[in-house]
Design an enzyme around this catalytic site. Structure first.
Site, short mmCIF file in Angstrom:
data_model
loop_
_atom_site.label_atom_id
_atom_site.label_comp_id
_atom_site.label_asym_id
_atom_site.label_seq_id
_atom_site.Cartn_x
_atom_site.Cartn_y
_atom_site.Cartn_z
N HIS A 5 -0.99 -5.41 -66.21
CA HIS A 5 -0.36 -5.51 -67.53
C HIS A 5 0.61 -6.68 -67.50
CE1 HIS A 5 3.33 -3.72 -66.04
NE2 HIS A 5 2.72 -2.59 -65.71
N HIS A 32 3.10 -7.29 -64.66
CA HIS A 32 2.59 -7.86 -63.41
C HIS A 32 2.38 -9.36 -63.55
CE1 HIS A 32 0.78 -3.65 -63.38
NE2 HIS A 32 1.75 -3.63 -62.49
N CYS A 55 6.74 11.63 -54.30
CA CYS A 55 6.17 11.29 -55.60
C CYS A 55 5.01 10.33 -55.36
CB CYS A 55 7.19 10.65 -56.52
SG CYS A 55 6.42 9.99 -58.03
N CYS A 114 5.37 6.93 -57.21
CA CYS A 114 6.23 5.96 -56.50
C CYS A 114 5.69 5.65 -55.11
CB CYS A 114 7.64 6.49 -56.31
SG CYS A 114 8.53 6.83 -57.81
N CYS A 148 10.35 13.49 -60.94
CA CYS A 148 10.65 12.09 -60.64
C CYS A 148 11.16 11.43 -61.92
CB CYS A 148 9.39 11.38 -60.14
SG CYS A 148 9.50 9.59 -60.26
N HIS A 206 8.41 8.63 -63.11
CA HIS A 206 7.07 9.04 -63.53
C HIS A 206 7.05 10.35 -64.31
CE1 HIS A 206 6.23 6.04 -60.42
NE2 HIS A 206 5.23 5.75 -61.21
N LYS A 251 10.10 1.23 -69.66
CA LYS A 251 9.41 0.37 -68.69
C LYS A 251 7.91 0.34 -69.05
CE LYS A 251 8.12 -0.03 -63.89
NZ LYS A 251 7.71 0.68 -62.71
N LYS A 298 1.57 1.52 -66.20
CA LYS A 298 0.23 2.07 -66.31
C LYS A 298 0.34 3.56 -66.58
CE LYS A 298 -0.28 0.00 -62.22
NZ LYS A 298 -0.68 -0.87 -61.10
N1 MSP Z 1 2.15 -1.87 -54.26
C1 MSP Z 1 3.55 -1.93 -54.45
C2 MSP Z 1 4.13 -3.22 -53.93
C3 MSP Z 1 3.86 -3.51 -52.48
S1 MSP Z 1 4.47 -5.06 -51.99
C4 MSP Z 1 4.39 -5.06 -50.34
C5 MSP Z 1 3.86 -1.82 -55.94
N2 MSP Z 1 2.86 -2.09 -56.77
S2 MSP Z 1 2.92 -2.03 -58.38
O1 MSP Z 1 1.62 -2.41 -58.83
O2 MSP Z 1 3.41 -0.76 -58.79
O3 MSP Z 1 4.02 -3.06 -58.82
C6 MSP Z 1 3.95 -4.39 -58.44
C7 MSP Z 1 5.05 -5.22 -59.04
O4 MSP Z 1 4.98 -5.23 -60.45
C8 MSP Z 1 6.46 -4.73 -58.68
O5 MSP Z 1 7.24 -5.86 -58.33
C9 MSP Z 1 6.96 -4.18 -59.97
O6 MSP Z 1 8.35 -4.30 -60.05
C10 MSP Z 1 6.28 -5.09 -60.96
N3 MSP Z 1 6.26 -4.51 -62.29
C11 MSP Z 1 5.62 -3.38 -62.67
N4 MSP Z 1 5.93 -3.14 -63.98
C12 MSP Z 1 6.77 -4.11 -64.44
C13 MSP Z 1 7.35 -4.40 -65.68
N5 MSP Z 1 7.20 -3.63 -66.72
N6 MSP Z 1 8.11 -5.53 -65.78
C14 MSP Z 1 8.26 -6.38 -64.72
N7 MSP Z 1 7.70 -6.14 -63.55
C15 MSP Z 1 7.01 -4.96 -63.35
O7 MSP Z 1 4.99 -1.52 -56.29
#
Ligand code: MSP
Length: 470
Positions: A18, A21, A126, A129, A143, A146, A292, A295
């Site tokens: 999304h 990311h 969780c 997380c 949590c 979530h 936030k 997904k």
């Molecule tokens: N798999 C772990 C990271 C492992 S790194 C060794 C993880 N994955 S994640 O897919 O949940 O998130 C990846 C990144 O996307 C994180 O840095 C998270 O902060 C970022 N974001 C997820 N949602 C976000 C927003 N809504 N806004 C900005 N960044 C966001 O955590």
């Protein structure tokens, strides 16, 4: 020239990417392009985190065998990043053999230091997380992120002696006041390391999915422990040549994962006698109506849907300009449209087309200065992308005012060729500088501008850089 190693987190593949990311990936892409342009050898890594229980649950829900599911989703993520022209050098998958080797070697190095022991674990976990949660952090038993009830886990796990590194971590923070940025992240971590940090469990007995623990097949390596090691995998660890790019110059992460990157990861590196990253920068969150984007909350915007409506550079512009990197901010499609029309269509787009139309009509073979005078490197290197763009947009405004003041169309009518060319040469030279300054930030726009001002004779654009949206 020095090397530059920059990383994004690796992403869970339980759903497609999304806009949140895309944010990290775009910021990392700007830096990678910037340093490549400076002639530095860049390693820009991103990829996917596949050994997670979340992925197993998503595969079950989809009715697809887990391996097939992660293969498919890894492709989806890679293609999405290709669609948004992220110039990563490596796209790591944690189910790859290279990564498994790196994880096992790292654990062996830490075992050799006496930093891993078998202990009993009991607590709340969780899956959203992929983290244990302290009872005090639960909200009505759930949590806080979530909004789901955590599992209660009781089992024998391998533990990492994280607390052994408390003093060394604090000393590292003291000696490197800019290693963890921004200060809000640094301060949070200092208090976590001082007051809360405990040894962490790094294996799971339950579950068949995940990397096997060395010398004990009945355990899987804890997914976060495995995921952090991806940064070593992409450098080539354990082969000796990984040192060519090591250590990481910049880890870009979201603020929700600072504990893993700014406490656990540096301690793991200390344990394995490896150098620590130069900087870890935690950015804020994009929210939608204050929530936030995520997904699991079901309010995600797929960047590919936005791309059907807007050019890629418009989305890059909005992400980089709207919110200072490090802060939180609301993502709004209305605001994206406003910025698009005012700054891109009416701003840079209009400046380029009005200038080139005048040049084509009056002096298409004009000669002008091409020494770029607009240097925004310091802002990019400081991750102040909003400031870099603001400075460029000030220059756009200055050139617009210059045209309005000097009224070149009147100079043309009066036949004052010398004055006319002098005004247009100054504006063209400003536009060329803007094009150069935009190279890492809005690469496609930069190329278009470069091509337009390099043409001989100069012609007006066949279509606007950004067509206005109603
Ligand atoms: N798999 C772990 C990271 C492992 S790194 C060794 C993880 N994955 S994640 O897919 O949940 O998130 C990846 C990144 O996307 C994180 O840095 C998270 O902060 C970022 N974001 C997820 N949602 C976000 C927003 N809504 N806004 C900005 N960044 C966001 O955590």
């Amino acid at each position: 020239m020095a090397k530059y190693f920059i990383t994004t987190p690796i992403y869970y593949v339980n759903a497609p990417p999304h806009i949140g990311h895309m944010y990290t990936a775009v910021a990392a892409d700007v830096l990678a392009r910037h340093y490549r342009n400076q002639g530095r050898e860049v390693l820009f890594s991103t990829g996917v985190d596949e050994n997670s229980q979340k992925n197993v649950e998503a595969a079950e829900k989809a009715g697809t065998p887990i391996q097939e599911y992660v293969d498919l989703m890894a492709r989806v993520w890679k293609e999405s990043f290709n669609d948004i022209h992220i110039t990563y050098d490596t796209f790591v998958r944690t189910t790859s053999n290279d990564h498994k080797t790196a994880v096992q070697k790292m654990i062996e190095a830490m075992q050799a230091k006496g930093d891993i022991y078998l202990g009993d674990y009991q607590g709340y976990y969780c899956v959203g997380c992929e983290e244990f949660i302290a009872e005090k952090d639960l909200v009505e038993g759930k949590c806080a992120i979530h909004k789901t009830q955590p599992k209660v886990i009781q089992e024998k796990n391998y533990f990492f002696k994280l607390t052994k590194y408390r003093d060394a971590l604090l000393a590292w923070y003291e000696e490197h006041p800019n290693a963890v940025r921004p200060d809000s992240a640094r301060n949070k971590m200092l208090s976590y390391i001082t007051d809360e940090m405990q040894d962490i469990s790094i294996s799971r007995q339950a579950g068949k999915w995940g990397i096997r623990f060395p010398q004990d097949e009945s355990h899987a390596v804890y997914v976060w422990f495995d995921a952090l090691i991806n940064y070593l995998t992409v450098a080539g660890y354990p082969a000796e040549n990984f040192r060519k790019m090591w250590p990481v110059d910049l880890h870009l992460i979201g603020k929700d994962i600072i504990k893993f990157h700014c406490a656990i990861w540096p301690a793991m590196l200390m344990s394995a006698d490896l150098n620590l990253p130069n900087t870890i920068f935690a950015h804020g969150f994009f929210t939608i109506n204050g929530e936030k984007i995520s997904k699991s909350l079901g309010n995600a915007i797929d960047p590919r849907d936005l791309l059907k409506e807007y050019p890629l550079d418009a989305i890059r512009y909005y992400l980089l300009r709207e919110i200072p990197f490090g802060n939180d901010g609301d993502f709004s499609v209305d605001r994206l449209k406003e910025r698009y029309n005012s700054d891109l269509a009416n701003g840079i787009g209009n400046l380029v087309s009005r200038t080139l139309t005048l040049v084509e009509k009056n002096c298409p073979n004009i000669v002008f200065e091409r020494n770029s005078t607009l240097d925004i490197s310091k802002h990019i290197e400081n991750l102040s992308f909003d400031k870099a763009l603001t400075e460029i947009w000030h220059e756009i405004a200055r050139l617009d005012i210059h045209i309005d003041d000097k009224k070149p169309w009147e100079l043309a009518k009066q036949g004052n060729k010398e004055a006319l060319e002098s005004v247009l040469a100054e504006v063209l030279s400003g536009i060329a500088s803007i094009g150069t300054a935009l190279t890492a930030l809005l690469p496609e726009t930069a190329t278009k501008i470069h091509d337009l001002v390099s043409a001989q004779p100069i012609q007006k654009p066949l279509e606007p850089l950004f067509a206005r949206k109603n």
